[in-house]
Design a protein around this motif. Structure first.
Motif, PDB file in Angstrom:
ATOM      1  N   GLY A   3       0.929  -1.127   0.080  1.00  0.00           N
ATOM      2  CA  GLY A   3       0.098   0.028  -0.068  1.00  0.00           C
ATOM      3  C   GLY A   3       0.933   1.322  -0.039  1.00  0.00           C
ATOM      4  O   GLY A   3       2.019   1.328  -0.489  1.00  0.00           O
ATOM      5  N   GLU A   4       0.320   2.287   0.564  1.00  0.00           N
ATOM      6  CA  GLU A   4       1.005   3.428   0.353  1.00  0.00           C
ATOM      7  C   GLU A   4       1.657   3.924   1.706  1.00  0.00           C
ATOM      8  O   GLU A   4       2.942   3.810   1.745  1.00  0.00           O
ATOM      9  CB  GLU A   4      -0.194   4.699   0.242  1.00  0.00           C
ATOM     10  CG  GLU A   4       0.232   6.096  -0.014  1.00  0.00           C
ATOM     11  CD  GLU A   4      -1.123   6.982  -0.639  1.00  0.00           C
ATOM     12  OE1 GLU A   4      -1.671   6.568  -1.161  1.00  0.00           O
ATOM     13  OE2 GLU A   4      -1.007   7.928   0.022  1.00  0.00           O
ATOM     14  N   ALA A   5       0.893   4.351   2.850  1.00  0.00           N
ATOM     15  CA  ALA A   5       1.343   4.803   4.231  1.00  0.00           C
ATOM     16  C   ALA A   5       0.474   4.546   5.169  1.00  0.00           C
ATOM     17  O   ALA A   5      -0.761   4.632   4.860  1.00  0.00           O
ATOM     18  CB  ALA A   5       1.913   6.082   4.055  1.00  0.00           C
ATOM     19  N   PRO A   6       0.971   4.448   6.506  1.00  0.00           N
ATOM     20  CA  PRO A   6      -0.415   4.247   7.423  1.00  0.00           C
ATOM     21  C   PRO A   6      -1.016   5.662   7.282  1.00  0.00           C
ATOM     22  O   PRO A   6      -0.436   6.634   7.195  1.00  0.00           O
ATOM     23  CB  PRO A   6       0.550   3.945   8.785  1.00  0.00           C
ATOM     24  CG  PRO A   6       2.044   3.661   8.390  1.00  0.00           C
ATOM     25  CD  PRO A   6       2.192   4.254   6.874  1.00  0.00           C
ATOM     26  N   GLY A   7      -2.489   5.331   7.816  1.00  0.00           N
ATOM     27  CA  GLY A   7      -3.237   6.500   8.158  1.00  0.00           C
ATOM     28  C   GLY A   7      -3.159   6.655   9.779  1.00  0.00           C
ATOM     29  O   GLY A   7      -2.610   6.080  10.524  1.00  0.00           O
ATOM     30  N   GLU A  40      -3.786   3.198  11.662  1.00  0.00           N
ATOM     31  CA  GLU A  40      -2.906   2.291  11.433  1.00  0.00           C
ATOM     32  C   GLU A  40      -1.705   2.688  12.386  1.00  0.00           C
ATOM     33  O   GLU A  40      -1.244   1.854  13.154  1.00  0.00           O
ATOM     34  CB  GLU A  40      -2.464   2.120   9.965  1.00  0.00           C
ATOM     35  CG  GLU A  40      -3.282   1.571   9.116  1.00  0.00           C
ATOM     36  CD  GLU A  40      -4.591   2.275   8.590  1.00  0.00           C
ATOM     37  OE1 GLU A  40      -4.443   3.683   8.788  1.00  0.00           O
ATOM     38  OE2 GLU A  40      -5.507   1.662   7.950  1.00  0.00           O
ATOM     39  N   ASN A  71       3.322  -1.574   3.619  1.00  0.00           N
ATOM     40  CA  ASN A  71       3.301  -0.155   2.840  1.00  0.00           C
ATOM     41  C   ASN A  71       4.575   0.073   2.264  1.00  0.00           C
ATOM     42  O   ASN A  71       5.503  -0.408   2.934  1.00  0.00           O
ATOM     43  CB  ASN A  71       2.576   0.675   3.992  1.00  0.00           C
ATOM     44  CG  ASN A  71       1.314   0.483   4.062  1.00  0.00           C
ATOM     45  OD1 ASN A  71       0.356   0.567   3.219  1.00  0.00           O
ATOM     46  ND2 ASN A  71       0.810   0.606   5.263  1.00  0.00           N
ATOM     47  N   HIS A  85      -6.362   1.763  -5.222  1.00  0.00           N
ATOM     48  CA  HIS A  85      -6.246   2.055  -3.817  1.00  0.00           C
ATOM     49  C   HIS A  85      -7.490   1.988  -3.268  1.00  0.00           C
ATOM     50  O   HIS A  85      -8.527   2.735  -3.782  1.00  0.00           O
ATOM     51  CB  HIS A  85      -5.547   3.203  -3.357  1.00  0.00           C
ATOM     52  CG  HIS A  85      -5.112   3.222  -1.979  1.00  0.00           C
ATOM     53  ND1 HIS A  85      -6.035   3.203  -0.836  1.00  0.00           N
ATOM     54  CD2 HIS A  85      -3.994   3.080  -1.519  1.00  0.00           C
ATOM     55  CE1 HIS A  85      -5.432   3.203   0.255  1.00  0.00           C
ATOM     56  NE2 HIS A  85      -4.152   2.827   0.068  1.00  0.00           N
ATOM     57  N   PRO A 139      -1.162  -2.649   9.524  1.00  0.00           N
ATOM     58  CA  PRO A 139      -1.417  -1.830   8.161  1.00  0.00           C
ATOM     59  C   PRO A 139      -2.992  -2.143   7.785  1.00  0.00           C
ATOM     60  O   PRO A 139      -3.430  -3.202   8.272  1.00  0.00           O
ATOM     61  CB  PRO A 139      -0.566  -2.530   6.978  1.00  0.00           C
ATOM     62  CG  PRO A 139      -0.432  -3.772   7.733  1.00  0.00           C
ATOM     63  CD  PRO A 139      -0.110  -3.564   9.256  1.00  0.00           C
ATOM     64  N   PHE A 140      -3.646  -1.283   7.187  1.00  0.00           N
ATOM     65  CA  PHE A 140      -5.130  -1.246   6.778  1.00  0.00           C
ATOM     66  C   PHE A 140      -6.175  -1.930   7.642  1.00  0.00           C
ATOM     67  O   PHE A 140      -6.618  -3.042   7.391  1.00  0.00           O
ATOM     68  CB  PHE A 140      -4.836  -2.411   5.471  1.00  0.00           C
ATOM     69  CG  PHE A 140      -4.365  -1.729   4.045  1.00  0.00           C
ATOM     70  CD1 PHE A 140      -5.067  -0.843   3.346  1.00  0.00           C
ATOM     71  CD2 PHE A 140      -2.823  -2.018   3.717  1.00  0.00           C
ATOM     72  CE1 PHE A 140      -4.661  -0.249   2.406  1.00  0.00           C
ATOM     73  CE2 PHE A 140      -2.590  -1.331   2.492  1.00  0.00           C
ATOM     74  CZ  PHE A 140      -3.400  -0.434   1.769  1.00  0.00           C
TER      75      PHE A 140
HETATM   76  N1  URA Z   1      -3.795   3.069   3.251  1.00  0.00           N
HETATM   77  C1  URA Z   1      -2.672   2.716   3.034  1.00  0.00           C
HETATM   78  O1  URA Z   1      -2.105   2.603   2.103  1.00  0.00           O
HETATM   79  N2  URA Z   1      -2.177   1.718   3.793  1.00  0.00           N
HETATM   80  C2  URA Z   1      -2.528   1.766   5.102  1.00  0.00           C
HETATM   81  O2  URA Z   1      -1.959   0.709   5.841  1.00  0.00           O
HETATM   82  C3  URA Z   1      -3.546   2.282   5.400  1.00  0.00           C
HETATM   83  C4  URA Z   1      -4.375   3.127   4.519  1.00  0.00           C
END
Ligand code: URA
Ligand code: URA
Length: 199
Positions: free
Chosen positions: A47-51, A54, A88, A166, A60-61
């Motif tokens: 994925g991208e990065a934690p929100g 997370e 991520n 995404h 993650p996610f």
């Molecule tokens: N979006 C992401 O790309 N990664 C996460 O862990 C949560 C949301």
């Protein structure tokens, strides 16, 4: 890129990542978000990065997008408990969920590379533009290249790569119309399941 060698275990890499202060995101994070799911999986999602959630839970996610991701996998009988390794591009939350900056992605790449080197998945899903750019460079925007298989070469040990939307993009574009983002995602996940069964 830093050469971490080949004898790093996932736990060793994780420990190093937990203590990481290579970029400014370490100053504002609550938790490093390293991974979830099955470490010997043939299917990895980046994925991208934690929100926010997370960052709070260190997993993650787990927010809304993550719950949708779980439903997408479940629609073809896959789950992070049994089948998928999830991580991520960037392991720490960017403030206000802004996109990670180039030097933050660069600083974090050694951990992602180590995860790929240790897991050696056969399939890697690049979830959203940030993951696509980190692994495929300027292959094109996600709306053009999603659902297509790419050969990743040495960096991914010959894994098959597929860019996918995404889930947060799907949450913002909630139409189920034929040809719309959600419809396309459901096509893509079926193709992914087929490849998963064939490898
Ligand atoms: N979006 C992401 O790309 N990664 C996460 O862990 C949560 C949301
Ligand atoms: N733009 C993104 O960054 N990601 C998507 O999944 C779709 C559009």
């Amino acid at each position: 890129m830093t050469d971490l060698g080949t004898d790093n275990t996932l736990d060793e890499v994780k420990k190093r990542c937990f203590n990481c202060k290579k970029c400014r995101l370490s100053e504002t994070r609550h938790n490093v978000v390293f991974d979830d799911g099955i470490p010997n999986s043939k299917l990895m999602l980046i994925g991208e990065a934690p929100g926010y959630y997370e960052d709070m839970q260190g997993k993650p996610f787990v927010g809304k997008a993550g719950q949708l991701l779980d439903r997408i996998f479940a629609s073809v009988g896959l789950s992070r408990e049994k089948d998928v390794y999830i991580c991520n591009t960037v392991k720490c939350r960017p403030p206000e969920n802004r996109n990670p900056l180039p030097d933050e992605k660069e600083a974090c790449l050694e951990y992602l590379q180590a995860q790929i080197d240790i897991i050696k998945p056969k399939i890697i899903l690049l979830c959203g533009n940030v993951a696509v750019q980190s692994i495929l460079g300027n292959a094109g925007g996600i709306t053009k290249i999603r659902g297509k298989w790419f050969d990743g070469g040495e960096m991914v040990h010959g894994a098959k790569l597929m860019p996918i939307f995404h889930p947060s993009y799907l949450l913002r574009n909630d139409t189920r119309e034929k040809g719309g983002p959600k419809w396309l995602m459901w096509q893509d996940i079926q193709e992914i399941r087929k490849k998963y069964d064939s490898l």
